[in-house]
Motif scaffolding. Sequence first.
Motif, mmCIF file in Angstrom:
data_model
loop_
_atom_site.group_PDB
_atom_site.id
_atom_site.type_symbol
_atom_site.label_atom_id
_atom_site.label_comp_id
_atom_site.label_asym_id
_atom_site.label_seq_id
_atom_site.Cartn_x
_atom_site.Cartn_y
_atom_site.Cartn_z
ATOM 1 N N ARG A 107 0.814 -1.463 -0.028
ATOM 2 C CA ARG A 107 0.438 0.306 -0.474
ATOM 3 C C ARG A 107 1.066 1.303 -0.359
ATOM 4 O O ARG A 107 0.780 2.304 -0.408
ATOM 5 N N LEU B 243 -5.275 -14.830 -1.599
ATOM 6 C CA LEU B 243 -6.226 -13.816 -2.143
ATOM 7 C C LEU B 243 -6.850 -13.821 -2.791
ATOM 8 O O LEU B 243 -6.782 -14.165 -4.028
ATOM 9 N N THR B 244 -7.960 -13.146 -2.151
ATOM 10 C CA THR B 244 -8.816 -12.141 -3.682
ATOM 11 C C THR B 244 -8.794 -11.039 -3.770
ATOM 12 O O THR B 244 -8.619 -10.268 -3.142
ATOM 13 N N GLU C 186 -10.899 -8.779 -5.349
ATOM 14 C CA GLU C 186 -11.293 -7.821 -5.138
ATOM 15 C C GLU C 186 -11.103 -7.097 -3.671
ATOM 16 O O GLU C 186 -11.042 -5.680 -3.451
ATOM 17 N N GLN C 187 -10.987 -7.777 -2.891
ATOM 18 C CA GLN C 187 -11.346 -7.546 -1.314
ATOM 19 C C GLN C 187 -9.050 -6.991 -1.574
ATOM 20 O O GLN C 187 -8.976 -5.508 -0.868
ATOM 21 N N LEU C 188 -8.353 -7.082 -1.567
ATOM 22 C CA LEU C 188 -7.138 -6.845 -1.869
ATOM 23 C C LEU C 188 -7.186 -4.773 -2.734
ATOM 24 O O LEU C 188 -6.450 -3.919 -2.273
ATOM 25 N N ARG C 189 -7.924 -4.894 -3.484
ATOM 26 C CA ARG C 189 -8.307 -4.178 -3.878
ATOM 27 C C ARG C 189 -8.640 -3.076 -3.431
ATOM 28 O O ARG C 189 -8.462 -1.440 -3.316
ATOM 29 N N ARG C 190 -10.085 -3.328 -2.573
ATOM 30 C CA ARG C 190 -10.074 -2.181 -1.573
ATOM 31 C C ARG C 190 -9.334 -2.328 -0.382
ATOM 32 O O ARG C 190 -9.340 -0.908 0.620
ATOM 33 N N ASP C 191 -8.600 -3.056 -0.010
ATOM 34 C CA ASP C 191 -7.239 -2.587 1.383
ATOM 35 C C ASP C 191 -6.654 -2.046 0.665
ATOM 36 O O ASP C 191 -5.408 -1.574 1.437
ATOM 37 N N ARG D 258 -6.697 0.640 -0.829
ATOM 38 C CA ARG D 258 -7.066 2.063 -0.527
ATOM 39 C C ARG D 258 -6.463 3.517 -1.702
ATOM 40 O O ARG D 258 -5.777 4.154 -1.533
#
Length: 393
Positions: free
Chosen positions: A336, A356-357, A359-364, A366
């Motif tokens: 990040r 890892l997913t 979509e979730q990584l993209r959100r995490d 930020r």
Amino acid sequence: MDLDQLAELRTPEGSAALTAAAELAGGDPLTAASALRAAGVPPMLAAAALTQAELRHRAVGKFGPAAAGMFLTRPGLEQATRRVVADRRAARLHAAGVRTLADLGCGLGADALAAARAGIRVYGVEADPVTAAMAAANAAAAGLADLFTVECGDATAFDVSRVDGVFCDPARRATGTGRRIFDPRAYSPPWDFVTGLAERVPRTVVKVAPGLDHALIPAGAEAEWVGVDGDLVEAALWCGELAEVPRRASVYRTEIHQLTGSGDTEALVGPPRRYLYDPDPAVVRAHLVAELAAELDATLADPSIAYLYADQPTRTPYARCLEITDVLPFSLKRLRALLRERRVGRVEILKRGSALTPEQLRRDLRLAGDQAASLVLTRVAGAPTVLIGQPVV
């Protein structure tokens, strides 16, 4: 749809309803239905015509302009072979000397029509009466009714001594529910019948799901995996006299490219290098990553992960290429911070061997910024790793 509705669609009134429905395709379904009824089309005919218009619209990607005159069902369209793939298969059959072909489980007739266009006399067999009638209607619409005829019946009862080639595309969806069947032993016709065809007809091709277990490939058969524009679409078993190589990956982009090999060669393993190659799914499923590595002078960074690494970029139809700028042990905090420092606000995320997913990584992450990057989630020598890079155009 039933046989009566299909027959009505083939009348002059039905043809007019199909033409009107085609002009309304892609809009609001309720508005389209109201418009047809307001034009005097009976409700049942309007519904059937609109369904066909919708399916024909969706079928253009598989069949091109010919889709506008075809009769279709949703399950039949989903399982039907793309025209570019069917035409190439028909050409290979014709080149091998096949002049009469049994298409056992012909569905809507996509493969049979391709064979007929290649000059092969095709005898189609289809268990479902409506689908069989649609296949016959599609042959008539294509002007190929003299080369492709259909009978409704049991594919296992067809006398294959009448032909010099067999194509079989067993049903891979459950009757009634439409759910996918993943176990070949539950196919229709049954798997033992399908694999036994090669013993009865020396030139036999069987279309199978791309996820077919290699252990189920009959001895001596050529197994081919087919990719179209980066999507893995099907696999086929070429049996008897048709088998040319153990494994083949056929990749369609603007033209066809074919990679062949034994399917049991292992690529060398080494550290990540400047360029990463993401092989086409057809190459991966055909177990031809080692053959591609030899072409690219590339190695694996992990023996179980199908990413290849090389020092130089080489243009190839069999893989995407990324130039790698960073190789990091995976750490969300560190990743990040690095992306924020580089003002990266858009990422594509590739993954092999990572839990890892995306979509979730993209959100995490930020993300915020005006730059773009490619992230590759993978393993290197067994360790979770993230690589940062850019596509090589």
